[in-house]
Design an enzyme around this catalytic site. Structure first.
Site, short mmCIF file in Angstrom:
data_model
loop_
_atom_site.label_atom_id
_atom_site.label_comp_id
_atom_site.label_asym_id
_atom_site.label_seq_id
_atom_site.Cartn_x
_atom_site.Cartn_y
_atom_site.Cartn_z
N TYR A 180 0.83 -1.21 0.00
CA TYR A 180 0.00 0.00 0.00
C TYR A 180 0.86 1.26 0.00
CZ TYR A 180 -4.49 -2.27 0.09
OH TYR A 180 -5.59 -3.01 -0.28
N ARG A 194 1.99 1.95 -3.49
CA ARG A 194 0.88 2.47 -4.31
C ARG A 194 0.51 3.88 -3.89
NH1 ARG A 194 -3.83 -1.40 -3.57
NH2 ARG A 194 -4.86 0.03 -4.99
N GLN A 243 -15.12 2.76 -8.03
CA GLN A 243 -14.49 1.68 -7.27
C GLN A 243 -13.06 2.08 -6.90
OE1 GLN A 243 -15.45 -2.31 -9.43
NE2 GLN A 243 -15.72 -0.70 -10.92
N VAL A 254 -9.72 3.83 -5.37
CA VAL A 254 -9.34 4.27 -4.03
C VAL A 254 -8.35 5.44 -4.08
CG1 VAL A 254 -9.81 2.03 -2.96
CG2 VAL A 254 -7.53 2.47 -3.91
N HIS A 264 -15.19 1.31 -2.68
CA HIS A 264 -14.11 0.50 -2.11
C HIS A 264 -13.18 1.29 -1.20
CE1 HIS A 264 -14.74 -2.63 -5.57
NE2 HIS A 264 -15.62 -2.75 -4.60
N CYS A 287 -3.14 0.77 16.61
CA CYS A 287 -4.22 1.76 16.68
C CYS A 287 -4.04 2.56 17.97
CB CYS A 287 -5.57 1.05 16.68
SG CYS A 287 -6.96 2.13 17.10
N CYS A 291 -7.11 1.71 20.52
CA CYS A 291 -7.40 0.42 21.17
C CYS A 291 -6.23 -0.56 21.14
CB CYS A 291 -8.64 -0.22 20.52
SG CYS A 291 -8.30 -0.99 18.93
N GLY A 316 -13.76 2.17 -17.71
CA GLY A 316 -12.51 1.55 -17.27
C GLY A 316 -12.63 0.57 -16.13
N ASN A 335 -14.05 1.45 -22.62
CA ASN A 335 -12.96 0.58 -22.17
C ASN A 335 -12.02 0.39 -23.35
OD1 ASN A 335 -11.40 -1.75 -21.13
ND2 ASN A 335 -13.06 -1.96 -19.64
C1 BJW Z 1 -9.06 1.21 -19.58
C2 BJW Z 1 -7.92 1.97 -19.74
C3 BJW Z 1 -8.10 3.24 -20.24
C4 BJW Z 1 -7.29 0.13 -18.96
N1 BJW Z 1 -9.33 3.66 -20.54
N2 BJW Z 1 -10.27 1.63 -19.89
C5 BJW Z 1 -16.90 -15.89 -5.65
C6 BJW Z 1 -15.84 -16.33 -4.88
C7 BJW Z 1 -15.25 -15.52 -3.90
C8 BJW Z 1 -15.73 -14.27 -3.67
C9 BJW Z 1 -16.79 -13.85 -4.43
C10 BJW Z 1 -17.38 -14.64 -5.40
N3 BJW Z 1 -18.38 -13.94 -5.98
C11 BJW Z 1 -18.41 -12.75 -5.41
C12 BJW Z 1 -17.47 -12.68 -4.46
C13 BJW Z 1 -17.18 -11.55 -3.60
C14 BJW Z 1 -16.05 -10.67 -4.03
C15 BJW Z 1 -15.90 -10.67 -5.55
O1 BJW Z 1 -16.58 -9.95 -6.26
N4 BJW Z 1 -15.01 -11.48 -6.08
C16 BJW Z 1 -14.87 -11.64 -7.53
C17 BJW Z 1 -13.49 -11.16 -7.97
C18 BJW Z 1 -15.13 -13.07 -7.85
N5 BJW Z 1 -16.42 -9.38 -3.55
C19 BJW Z 1 -16.13 -8.99 -2.31
O2 BJW Z 1 -15.49 -9.68 -1.55
C20 BJW Z 1 -16.67 -7.64 -1.89
N6 BJW Z 1 -17.32 -7.74 -0.63
C21 BJW Z 1 -18.36 -8.54 -0.44
O3 BJW Z 1 -18.85 -9.23 -1.31
O4 BJW Z 1 -18.80 -8.52 0.86
C22 BJW Z 1 -19.87 -9.38 1.27
C23 BJW Z 1 -20.16 -9.00 2.70
C24 BJW Z 1 -21.38 -8.44 2.99
C25 BJW Z 1 -21.65 -8.09 4.32
C26 BJW Z 1 -20.70 -8.29 5.31
C27 BJW Z 1 -19.47 -8.81 4.99
C28 BJW Z 1 -19.19 -9.17 3.67
C29 BJW Z 1 -15.54 -6.65 -1.69
C30 BJW Z 1 -14.76 -6.40 -2.93
C31 BJW Z 1 -13.56 -5.52 -2.62
C32 BJW Z 1 -12.65 -5.32 -3.82
N7 BJW Z 1 -11.47 -4.71 -3.40
C33 BJW Z 1 -10.49 -4.30 -4.41
C34 BJW Z 1 -9.25 -3.79 -3.65
C35 BJW Z 1 -9.58 -2.43 -3.02
C36 BJW Z 1 -8.46 -1.91 -2.23
C37 BJW Z 1 -7.23 -1.63 -3.05
O5 BJW Z 1 -7.25 -0.92 -4.06
O6 BJW Z 1 -6.20 -2.13 -2.64
O7 BJW Z 1 -11.05 -3.27 -5.24
S1 BJW Z 1 -10.07 -5.57 -5.57
C38 BJW Z 1 -9.91 -4.48 -6.95
O8 BJW Z 1 -10.93 -4.80 -7.94
C39 BJW Z 1 -10.25 -3.08 -6.43
C40 BJW Z 1 -11.06 -2.52 -7.56
O9 BJW Z 1 -11.85 -1.43 -7.10
C41 BJW Z 1 -11.87 -3.70 -8.00
C42 BJW Z 1 -12.40 -3.57 -9.41
O10 BJW Z 1 -11.37 -3.52 -10.33
P1 BJW Z 1 -11.53 -2.63 -11.65
O11 BJW Z 1 -11.66 -1.22 -11.26
O12 BJW Z 1 -12.58 -3.21 -12.49
O13 BJW Z 1 -10.08 -2.79 -12.28
P2 BJW Z 1 -9.54 -3.90 -13.32
O14 BJW Z 1 -8.06 -3.80 -13.32
O15 BJW Z 1 -10.12 -5.20 -13.05
O16 BJW Z 1 -10.10 -3.40 -14.72
C43 BJW Z 1 -9.59 -2.24 -15.35
C44 BJW Z 1 -10.26 -2.10 -16.70
O17 BJW Z 1 -9.85 -0.88 -17.29
C45 BJW Z 1 -9.90 -3.21 -17.69
O18 BJW Z 1 -11.10 -3.75 -18.24
C46 BJW Z 1 -9.08 -2.50 -18.78
O19 BJW Z 1 -9.32 -3.00 -20.07
C47 BJW Z 1 -9.58 -1.10 -18.65
N8 BJW Z 1 -8.64 -0.05 -19.05
N9 BJW Z 1 -6.83 1.17 -19.36
C48 BJW Z 1 -10.39 2.79 -20.35
N10 BJW Z 1 -7.03 4.04 -20.47
ZN ZN Z 2 -8.70 0.61 17.30
#
Ligand code: BJW
Ligand code: ZN
Length: 242
Positions: A71, A74, A101, A103, A119, A148, A151, A188, A214
């Protein structure tokens, strides 16, 4: 349809829409030099690292130093980055609501006044035990792994890891915005992470036109009324030009 024909139709759709939402992902910031997660051409983090080691509670428990170091790297990179033409275009069009989405803080630095963040954010740390302690951090000089102050548990970035719930209120707010919109720009994102990607279906089920921007086809392609293939920094300014 030709590329120009598609752009004309997309422009008309946006002009005629009363409520427009931009639902963005890492590709929005790719042209600013911020790595994406799943796209090899733009530094795809999850192609180099195991997401469950870096972005899950289990990974943090097993090797907190590794997670915090990743982190910190990044955060320093985001501190050096500047908003690109796509961020600036969204900022210039106040009627476009932003649900992201991402951060990073590039939409804010471009001047977008109201961003719904699904996120979390890199610019704050919070207590991993959930005691409620949270504080801003310096992106250019991120803090090390530390206890922390409230706590004694551990501080961590205020982001959402796999298996964690979205920030309180963010999902409800985003779902309301997407229910009310009549055009959604999906910018994106690979649209593979849920529940965030489900907002595309929420908007579609409410009758909104879905315009996907995209550099390549994605999981959102099948939901698209119009798909504009190209970099967001070029496509968005052309789409929203008056
Ligand atoms: C361009 C470009 C240009 C390039 N112009 N385009 C099955 C199994 C296990 C888990 C799950 C499951 N099904 C669902 C889940 C849950 C899971 C999930 O979805 N998993 C899937 C991957 C399968 N989801 C979760 O766990 C979420 N929470 C949840 O479900 O909680 C339930 C709950 C309820 C109540 C109580 C407790 C729990 C949480 C998801 C958190 C995601 N976190 C991250 C990290 C964030 C922190 C960090 O940054 O470090 O979020 S993962 C990462 O992916 C980040 C992003 O926001 C997120 C999405 O990614 P994004 O933005 O789509 O990026 P890319 O790289 O994938 O795509 C980029 C695109 O841009 C590409 O298409 C390129 O082509 C394009 N591009 N250049 C335009 N110039
Ligand atoms: Zn604390």
């Amino acid at each position: 349809m030709t590329k120009d024909g598609l752009m004309d139709r997309a422009r008309r759709t946006v002009q005629e829409a009363q409520h427009v939402v931009a639902f963005s992902g890492a590709g929005l910031s790719a042209e600013s030099g911020v790595a994406t997660f799943r796209d090899a051409a733009t530094g795809g983090q999850w192609l180099k690292h195991d997401p469950m080691r870096l972005a899950s509670q289990q990974g943090f428990r097993e090797d907190p130093d590794l997670v915090i170091r990743w982190y910190s790297e990044r955060r320093r990179n985001v501190a050096r980055a500047e908003p690109n033409a796509a961020h600036r275009t969204l900022a210039a069009h106040e009627r476009v609501m932003n649900v992201t989405q991402n951060v990073d803080d590039l939409l804010d630095r471009a001047g977008v006044k109201d961003v719904t963040r699904l996120h979390g954010t890199l610019v704050r740390d919070r207590c991993n035990a959930g005691c409620g302690f949270e504080e801003p951090i310096e992106l250019a000089d991120p803090p090390p792994f530390r206890p922390c102050p409230a706590c004694g548990d551990h501080m961590r970035p205020s982001v959402v890891w796999f298996g964690e719930a979205l920030p309180a209120g963010a999902w409800e707010r985003a779902a309301d915005t997407c229910t009310q919109c009549d055009a959604m720009l999906v910018v994106g994102t690979a649209a593979e992470v849920y529940p965030a990607a489900g907002l595309i279906d929420v908007a579609r089920a409410s009758g909104a036109a879905i315009i996907v921007i995209n550099t390549q086809p994605s999981a959102a392609s099948g939901s698209a009324d119009l798909e504009l293939i190209g970099p967001a920094g070029e496509v968005l300014p052309a789409l929203l030009a008056s």
